[in-house]
Design a protein around this motif. Structure first.
Motif, PDB file in Angstrom:
ATOM      1  N   SER A   1      44.947  98.870  43.337  1.00  0.00           N
ATOM      2  CA  SER A   1      45.302  99.043  41.930  1.00  0.00           C
ATOM      3  C   SER A   1      46.090 100.330  41.754  1.00  0.00           C
ATOM      4  O   SER A   1      45.875 101.310  42.470  1.00  0.00           O
ATOM      5  CB  SER A   1      44.053  99.062  41.041  1.00  0.00           C
ATOM      6  N   LYS A   2      47.019 100.303  40.816  1.00  0.00           N
ATOM      7  CA  LYS A   2      47.751 101.503  40.419  1.00  0.00           C
ATOM      8  C   LYS A   2      48.396 101.207  39.077  1.00  0.00           C
ATOM      9  O   LYS A   2      48.993 100.136  38.894  1.00  0.00           O
ATOM     10  CB  LYS A   2      48.814 101.890  41.447  1.00  0.00           C
ATOM     11  N   SER A   3      48.277 102.119  38.157  1.00  0.00           N
ATOM     12  CA  SER A   3      48.839 101.917  36.828  1.00  0.00           C
ATOM     13  C   SER A   3      50.328 101.625  36.920  1.00  0.00           C
ATOM     14  O   SER A   3      51.082 102.334  37.589  1.00  0.00           O
ATOM     15  CB  SER A   3      48.608 103.163  35.971  1.00  0.00           C
ATOM     16  N   GLY A   4      50.761 100.541  36.242  1.00  0.00           N
ATOM     17  CA  GLY A   4      52.173 100.176  36.224  1.00  0.00           C
ATOM     18  C   GLY A   4      52.614  99.270  37.338  1.00  0.00           C
ATOM     19  O   GLY A   4      53.798  98.953  37.455  1.00  0.00           O
ATOM     20  N   TYR A   5      51.658  98.805  38.192  1.00  0.00           N
ATOM     21  CA  TYR A   5      52.023  97.961  39.328  1.00  0.00           C
ATOM     22  C   TYR A   5      51.192  96.688  39.372  1.00  0.00           C
ATOM     23  O   TYR A   5      50.020  96.675  38.965  1.00  0.00           O
ATOM     24  CB  TYR A   5      51.842  98.718  40.652  1.00  0.00           C
TER      25      TYR A   5
ATOM     26  N   ASN B   1      55.745  97.112  37.024  1.00  0.00           N
ATOM     27  CA  ASN B   1      55.563  96.198  35.898  1.00  0.00           C
ATOM     28  C   ASN B   1      56.527  96.414  34.738  1.00  0.00           C
ATOM     29  O   ASN B   1      56.585  95.591  33.833  1.00  0.00           O
ATOM     30  CB  ASN B   1      54.144  96.341  35.324  1.00  0.00           C
TER      31      ASN B   1
END
Length: 312
Positions: A63-67, A94
């Protein structure tokens, strides 16, 4: 690797807990890797590793914000007894998703993007239209066979396919289902289809189901590899390409490689290709640098001048 008993402790019948290393590439630096029993973070190249006990089973989730990650999770269902490398993911930014398709039916690919934050499609020189919502996956294709690409989205939360001015169809929707639209029967129309990583089964609407793949980390790469006008079921697995009823061949496999199959030479056949940190490698054709900024979303280059060959 495995930590084994040492010295006198062995003679006395004592032992140490055996540990095994699981490793792979998240496809992006600083991703959180959550696994059954703990978590870790990928390094500057996307590589990650973590120790587990002998016989471990569980899941690995990046997980990673924006992906968005493909696959979104790897399940290890058989107890591990040795180091397990190549548990790789592909990571996609994203903020925008490029779409290459012929929306006006003039025979050339149109430059276009889908913006998930607003659910808006922008086709250069033609239109901008709101169709979709945050979390939707763009699945453009010629669903009615009129020679024009239709605006369409797949909504993972419900398993519903929405095709603009045509309708909505429920197909898929289980966690992890991957939309794989294509013309599987060669009738000139894009078929609604999904690949289910948990079982390795491909489901093609109104046609059937085929088991092909299912090994943790498999990435679906459908395309017309033999040029017969039909989309072939195919899988990319840690540097190996498997095309159903045709061939298996190695190409790629460096941690972080992203498969980008497309018809790069205009011969009507899908070419095997990988994108690697700004380099595009097309089997038996060329290697060229294009992109490489962290978070770049690699796609087959658009045919902007209509000559059938990208980059020219």
């Amino acid at each position: 690797g495995i930590t084994r008993p040492q010295g006198a402790a062995c003679d006395m019948g004592a032992f140490e807990l055996e540990y095994i290393t699981i490793s792979g590439n998240a496809g992006v630096p600083s991703a959180t890797i959550t696994y059954t029993g703990g978590s870790t973070t990928s390094d500057g190249t996307g590589h990650y590793s973590f120790p587990v006990s002998y016989g471990w089973t569980g899941t690995i989730t990046p997980s990673k914000s924006g992906y968005t990650f493909l696959p979104d999770q790897i399940a290890v269902t058989s107890g591990v007894t040795a180091d397990l490398p190549n548990q790789n993911f592909a990571a996609f930014a994203n903020n925008t998703k490029a779409v290459t398709a012929d929306f006006d039916g003039n025979g050339t690919t149109d430059l276009s993007i889908f913006r998930p934050s607003s659910g808006t499609w922008y086709v250069k020189g033609q239109f901008g239209v709101a169709f979709g919502m945050a979390g939707d996956i763009p699945v453009p294709g010629d669903y009615n066979g009129d020679g024009k690409t239709d605006v369409a989205v797949y909504r993972p939360s419900t398993g519903v396919w929405y095709i603009m001015n045509q309708g909505a169809w429920a197909f898929g929707g289980l966690p992890g289902d991957v939309p794989v639209p294509g013309d599987y029967n060669g009738d000139g129309k894009t078929d609604i289809a999904i690949y289910r990583p948990s079982t390795g089964v491909w489901y093609i609407m109104n046609q059937g189901a085929w088991a092909f793949g299912g090994v943790p980390g498999d990435i679906p790469v459908p395309g017309d590899y033999n040029g017969d006008g039909r989309t072939d079921i195919a899988i990319y697995r840690a540097g190996m390409w498997y095309v159903m009823n045709q061939f298996a061949t190695p190409f790629g496999g460096v941690p972080g490689d992203i498969p980008v199959p497309a018809d790069y030479n205009g011969d009507g056949k899908t070419d095997i290709a990988v994108y690697r940190a700004g380099m595009w490698y097309v089997m038996n054709q060329f290697a060229t640098g294009f992109g490489g900024v962290p978070g770049d979303y690699p796609l087959p280059a658009p045919d902007t001048n209509g000559n059938g060959t990208p980059y020219q």
